[in-house]
Design a protein around this motif. Structure first.
Motif, PDB file in Angstrom:
ATOM      1  N   ILE A 158       7.204   9.470 -14.087  1.00 38.99           N
ATOM      2  CA  ILE A 158       8.121   9.332 -12.948  1.00 38.99           C
ATOM      3  C   ILE A 158       7.992   7.955 -12.316  1.00 38.99           C
ATOM      4  CG2 ILE A 158       8.578  10.153 -10.602  1.00 38.99           C
ATOM      5  CD1 ILE A 158       9.678  12.017 -12.702  1.00 38.99           C
ATOM      6  N   LYS A 159       6.773   7.528 -12.075  1.00 38.42           N
ATOM      7  CA  LYS A 159       6.546   6.235 -11.414  1.00 38.42           C
ATOM      8  C   LYS A 159       7.100   5.089 -12.250  1.00 38.42           C
ATOM      9  CE  LYS A 159       2.555   4.266 -11.664  1.00 38.42           C
ATOM     10  NZ  LYS A 159       1.120   3.894 -11.530  1.00 38.42           N
ATOM     11  N   ASP A 160       6.780   5.053 -13.536  1.00 36.29           N
ATOM     12  CA  ASP A 160       7.215   3.950 -14.393  1.00 36.29           C
ATOM     13  C   ASP A 160       8.724   3.992 -14.631  1.00 36.29           C
ATOM     14  OD1 ASP A 160       4.565   3.310 -14.502  1.00 36.29           O
ATOM     15  OD2 ASP A 160       4.243   3.970 -16.567  1.00 36.29           O
ATOM     16  N   MET A 161       9.270   5.190 -14.795  1.00 35.78           N
ATOM     17  CA  MET A 161      10.702   5.312 -15.071  1.00 35.78           C
ATOM     18  C   MET A 161      11.531   4.804 -13.899  1.00 35.78           C
ATOM     19  SD  MET A 161      12.942   8.752 -15.692  1.00 35.78           S
ATOM     20  CE  MET A 161      12.808   9.128 -13.932  1.00 35.78           C
ATOM     21  N   TYR A 162      11.178   5.196 -12.669  1.00 41.99           N
ATOM     22  CA  TYR A 162      11.981   4.778 -11.521  1.00 41.99           C
ATOM     23  C   TYR A 162      11.821   3.292 -11.222  1.00 41.99           C
ATOM     24  CZ  TYR A 162      13.729   9.385 -10.338  1.00 41.99           C
ATOM     25  OH  TYR A 162      14.412  10.576 -10.368  1.00 41.99           O
ATOM     26  N   SER A 163      10.715   2.715 -11.626  1.00 46.64           N
ATOM     27  CA  SER A 163      10.550   1.282 -11.456  1.00 46.64           C
ATOM     28  C   SER A 163      11.290   0.518 -12.536  1.00 46.64           C
ATOM     29  CB  SER A 163       9.064   0.925 -11.489  1.00 46.64           C
ATOM     30  OG  SER A 163       8.887  -0.469 -11.367  1.00 46.64           O
ATOM     31  N   ASN A 164      11.082   0.900 -13.786  1.00 43.69           N
ATOM     32  CA  ASN A 164      11.637   0.154 -14.905  1.00 43.69           C
ATOM     33  C   ASN A 164      13.131   0.402 -15.106  1.00 43.69           C
ATOM     34  OD1 ASN A 164      11.853  -1.403 -17.229  1.00 43.69           O
ATOM     35  ND2 ASN A 164      10.972   0.145 -18.573  1.00 43.69           N
ATOM     36  N   CYS A 165      13.526   1.668 -15.084  1.00 44.43           N
ATOM     37  CA  CYS A 165      14.910   2.013 -15.422  1.00 44.43           C
ATOM     38  C   CYS A 165      15.855   1.936 -14.228  1.00 44.43           C
ATOM     39  CB  CYS A 165      14.965   3.420 -16.017  1.00 44.43           C
ATOM     40  SG  CYS A 165      13.871   3.680 -17.432  1.00 44.43           S
ATOM     41  N   TYR A 166      15.348   2.199 -13.021  1.00 45.12           N
ATOM     42  CA  TYR A 166      16.208   2.252 -11.838  1.00 45.12           C
ATOM     43  C   TYR A 166      16.051   1.011 -10.951  1.00 45.12           C
ATOM     44  CZ  TYR A 166      17.047   7.222 -12.813  1.00 45.12           C
ATOM     45  OH  TYR A 166      17.414   8.411 -13.388  1.00 45.12           O
ATOM     46  N   GLY A 167      14.977   0.270 -11.158  1.00 47.64           N
ATOM     47  CA  GLY A 167      14.756  -0.930 -10.360  1.00 47.64           C
ATOM     48  C   GLY A 167      14.341  -0.653  -8.925  1.00 47.64           C
ATOM     49  N   LEU A 168      13.756   0.527  -8.657  1.00 46.79           N
ATOM     50  CA  LEU A 168      13.332   0.856  -7.292  1.00 46.79           C
ATOM     51  C   LEU A 168      12.089   0.047  -6.913  1.00 46.79           C
ATOM     52  CD1 LEU A 168      13.692   4.757  -7.167  1.00 46.79           C
ATOM     53  CD2 LEU A 168      15.404   2.992  -6.671  1.00 46.79           C
ATOM     54  N   VAL A 169      12.004  -0.305  -5.634  1.00 41.28           N
ATOM     55  CA  VAL A 169      10.809  -0.954  -5.098  1.00 41.28           C
ATOM     56  C   VAL A 169       9.830   0.146  -4.692  1.00 41.28           C
ATOM     57  CG1 VAL A 169       9.873  -2.443  -3.304  1.00 41.28           C
ATOM     58  CG2 VAL A 169      12.121  -2.947  -4.294  1.00 41.28           C
ATOM     59  N   GLU A 170       8.657   0.144  -5.310  1.00 38.65           N
ATOM     60  CA  GLU A 170       7.699   1.228  -5.110  1.00 38.65           C
ATOM     61  C   GLU A 170       6.445   0.738  -4.397  1.00 38.65           C
ATOM     62  OE1 GLU A 170       6.756   3.127  -8.787  1.00 38.65           O
ATOM     63  OE2 GLU A 170       8.839   3.621  -9.266  1.00 38.65           O
ATOM     64  N   ALA A 171       5.790   1.687  -3.756  1.00 32.81           N
ATOM     65  CA  ALA A 171       4.443   1.474  -3.236  1.00 32.81           C
ATOM     66  C   ALA A 171       3.532   2.444  -3.972  1.00 32.81           C
ATOM     67  CB  ALA A 171       4.391   1.710  -1.734  1.00 32.81           C
ATOM     68  N   SER A 172       2.570   1.914  -4.694  1.00 34.62           N
ATOM     69  CA  SER A 172       1.590   2.736  -5.421  1.00 34.62           C
ATOM     70  C   SER A 172       0.305   1.922  -5.475  1.00 34.62           C
ATOM     71  CB  SER A 172       2.118   3.100  -6.810  1.00 34.62           C
ATOM     72  OG  SER A 172       2.348   1.943  -7.585  1.00 34.62           O
ATOM     73  N   GLU A 173      -0.307   1.817  -6.643  1.00 32.74           N
ATOM     74  CA  GLU A 173      -1.474   0.940  -6.788  1.00 32.74           C
ATOM     75  C   GLU A 173      -1.106  -0.343  -7.538  1.00 32.74           C
ATOM     76  OE1 GLU A 173      -1.405   3.204 -10.634  1.00 32.74           O
ATOM     77  OE2 GLU A 173      -0.801   3.473  -8.554  1.00 32.74           O
ATOM     78  N   SER A 174       0.096  -0.390  -8.098  1.00 33.67           N
ATOM     79  CA  SER A 174       0.458  -1.498  -8.989  1.00 33.67           C
ATOM     80  C   SER A 174       0.675  -2.812  -8.258  1.00 33.67           C
ATOM     81  CB  SER A 174       1.724  -1.129  -9.773  1.00 33.67           C
ATOM     82  OG  SER A 174       1.512   0.038 -10.552  1.00 33.67           O
ATOM     83  N   GLY A 175       1.045  -2.747  -6.991  1.00 35.19           N
ATOM     84  CA  GLY A 175       1.395  -3.963  -6.271  1.00 35.19           C
ATOM     85  C   GLY A 175       0.226  -4.818  -5.824  1.00 35.19           C
ATOM     86  N   VAL A 176      -1.006  -4.347  -5.998  1.00 39.18           N
ATOM     87  CA  VAL A 176      -2.157  -5.133  -5.535  1.00 39.18           C
ATOM     88  C   VAL A 176      -2.875  -5.810  -6.697  1.00 39.18           C
ATOM     89  CG1 VAL A 176      -2.528  -3.759  -3.465  1.00 39.18           C
ATOM     90  CG2 VAL A 176      -3.667  -3.091  -5.590  1.00 39.18           C
ATOM     91  N   THR A 177      -2.249  -5.806  -7.870  1.00 43.34           N
ATOM     92  CA  THR A 177      -2.848  -6.532  -8.984  1.00 43.34           C
ATOM     93  C   THR A 177      -2.740  -8.028  -8.744  1.00 43.34           C
ATOM     94  OG1 THR A 177      -0.739  -6.462 -10.180  1.00 43.34           O
ATOM     95  CG2 THR A 177      -2.310  -4.679 -10.609  1.00 43.34           C
ATOM     96  N   GLU A 178      -3.502  -8.760  -9.499  1.00 43.59           N
ATOM     97  CA  GLU A 178      -3.491 -10.233  -9.434  1.00 43.59           C
ATOM     98  C   GLU A 178      -3.812 -10.764  -8.044  1.00 43.59           C
ATOM     99  OE1 GLU A 178       0.320 -11.395 -10.914  1.00 43.59           O
ATOM    100  OE2 GLU A 178       0.044 -10.410 -12.858  1.00 43.59           O
ATOM    101  N   GLY A 179      -4.694 -10.062  -7.324  1.00 45.61           N
ATOM    102  CA  GLY A 179      -5.169 -10.566  -6.040  1.00 45.61           C
ATOM    103  C   GLY A 179      -4.286 -10.298  -4.851  1.00 45.61           C
ATOM    104  N   HIS A 180      -3.234  -9.530  -5.002  1.00 40.72           N
ATOM    105  CA  HIS A 180      -2.304  -9.298  -3.891  1.00 40.72           C
ATOM    106  C   HIS A 180      -2.867  -8.360  -2.831  1.00 40.72           C
ATOM    107  CE1 HIS A 180       1.108 -11.571  -5.358  1.00 40.72           C
ATOM    108  NE2 HIS A 180       0.911 -11.065  -6.577  1.00 40.72           N
ATOM    109  N   GLU A 181      -4.024  -7.753  -3.083  1.00 42.62           N
ATOM    110  CA  GLU A 181      -4.626  -6.918  -2.046  1.00 42.62           C
ATOM    111  C   GLU A 181      -5.114  -7.741  -0.863  1.00 42.62           C
ATOM    112  OE1 GLU A 181      -7.993  -7.948  -4.919  1.00 42.62           O
ATOM    113  OE2 GLU A 181      -5.861  -7.414  -5.023  1.00 42.62           O
TER     114      GLU A 181
END
Length: 408
Positions: A158-181
């Motif tokens: 669900i998480k990957d599909m709505y991000s990849n296929c629908y282009g939704l902006v999500e809040a999960s754990e993925s956004g803090v990669t590469e030092g963004h935390e």
């Protein structure tokens, strides 16, 4: 000799006095306690039906796994697991869901009747900022879809599909990669393949606190929030003005626990990875203290350690009925159609993208199937997850009922 006789006489007198004193004391005690004892004895006869009813109700409560005898999971047909569940699967009517597609194709959404005030009183106040399914929802509302991610139940898909296929902006754990935390301000982070996430982590308590400080929900930048922690996320991130719309995907509990075991044997990247599992057999795991026990139910009512009581199921079922748009892993295509319709998500950028996720999933791994239903391992799994089994059965029933929200 006279002195000895006199001493013996005095001793006998003292002994008799003591004996008389003890008898008198005993009579007094019996006199004091006699009435309560007689009343108690009478109550055993007078209130025998009531006491039997209490014992019956106690047998219907949800004890911890240590106290459950698999052979007597329930004495009543209304119990949480039917007596023949051990020999069949676990009395979850999965086959009844297969005609749902004929009952309701997800297009216009209908309004549910409001929940009863009595039922709503069971829901913990920590979930006050979860909107009711019966409340009208439109895309213009300042409310955010909140996906409750239950491990190994299709959540990654669900998480990957709505991000990849629908282009939704999500809040999960993925956004803090590469030092963004460590970012000082809230912003949208674009990752590989163009996936967009806010630079917060809503899957751990410290990340949720940071997201709250950054007004993540109130920012208007968020399309979908993903978290396994509703009791952390709801009171800290949402408010009366910005409520959450709760939805999730549920999976057969026995299948889920078996999948979790085989997954965590190898998933060293997961924070819940335990190297002790790597060398265990499924049987060793199931009969150990490491095995999951009613994990979904505990998370839903925020009762991670204490013993269950019957009221806990009433609370859990009321939360599902009133607050949760139900999806099923076994009916993933229909579930996604309902999610799209309810939340008025825009059509996916690529329909083939959605079909690909529904066919292959995300984070899926192959492993041996569940043990035979008449095996000791299966029975132990059932015993340790008795409440999850009943809750899943109720979720299946709700999935069928919620079909009425979606007309052809």
């Amino acid at each position: 000799h006279r002195n000895l006789t006199l001493s013996h006489f005095r001793f006998k007198c003292s002994k008799n006095k003591l004996k008389n004193y003890n008898i008198m004391t005993l009579k007094i005690v019996v006199g004091i306690l006699g009435v309560p004892i007689l009343l108690f004895g009478a109550s055993l006869t007078i209130f025998k039906p009531l006491r039997y009813g209490q014992r019956l109700r106690r047998r219907l409560t949800f004890f911890d796994p240590k106290d459950i005898d698999v052979k007597n999971l329930l004495d009543s047909p209304s119990a949480y697991v039917e007596s023949d569940a051990i020999d069949s699967k676990h009395d979850v009517d999965i086959e009844q869901t297969h005609d749902v597609k004929q009952q309701a194709q997800s297009h216009p959404r209908l309004k549910l009747p409001p929940p009863s005030s009595e039922g709503k009183g069971l829901i913990p106040s920590s979930l006050d900022y979860l909107a009711d399914l019966s409340d009208e929802y439109t895309k213009e509302n300042p409310e955010v879809p909140f996906f409750w991610h239950v491990a190994k139940s299709g959540g990654s898909t669900i998480k990957d599909m709505y991000s990849n296929c629908y282009g939704l902006v999500e809040a999960s754990e993925s956004g803090v990669t590469e030092g963004h935390e460590n970012d000082a301000a809230l912003q949208v982070v674009t990752l590989e393949h163009g996936w967009k996430f806010l630079n917060v982590d809503t899957t751990i308590p410290t990340g949720i606190e940071r997201a709250a400080r950054m007004d993540t929900v109130q920012s208007g930048m968020l399309d979908l929030l993903v978290s396994p922690l509703p009791y952390e996320a709801v009171p800290k991130l949402f408010s009366n003005e910005h409520k959450a719309r709760f939805f999730s995907v549920f999976r057969d509990p026995i299948e889920r626990v078996v999948s979790i075991f085989y997954y965590l044997q190898k998933a060293k990247h997961e924070p819940t990875y335990n190297p002790a599992l790597a060398t265990m057999t499924l049987e060793e795991y199931v009969f150990s203290d490491l095995a999951e026990s009613n994990f979904v139910s505990r998370c839903l009512i925020d009762k991670m350690e204490a013993a269950f009581v019957e009221e806990d199921f009433l609370v859990a079922s009321e939360i599902l009925k009133t607050k949760v748009l139900i999806g099923l892993l076994d009916e993933m295509e229909e579930s996604v159609r309902r999610f799209d319709s309810y939340f008025e998500f825009d059509k996916p950028k690529n329909a083939a993208c959605v079909k690909g996720y529904l066919k292959t999933g995300s984070n899926r791994h192959s492993h041996p199937g569940i043990p035979p239903s008449d095996s000791p391992v299966y029975k132990e799994l059932l015993r340790k997850n008795h409440m999850d089994v009943r809750l899943y059965k109720y979720a299946v029933e709700l999935f069928r009922e919620q079909a009425s929200m979606f007309s052809d």
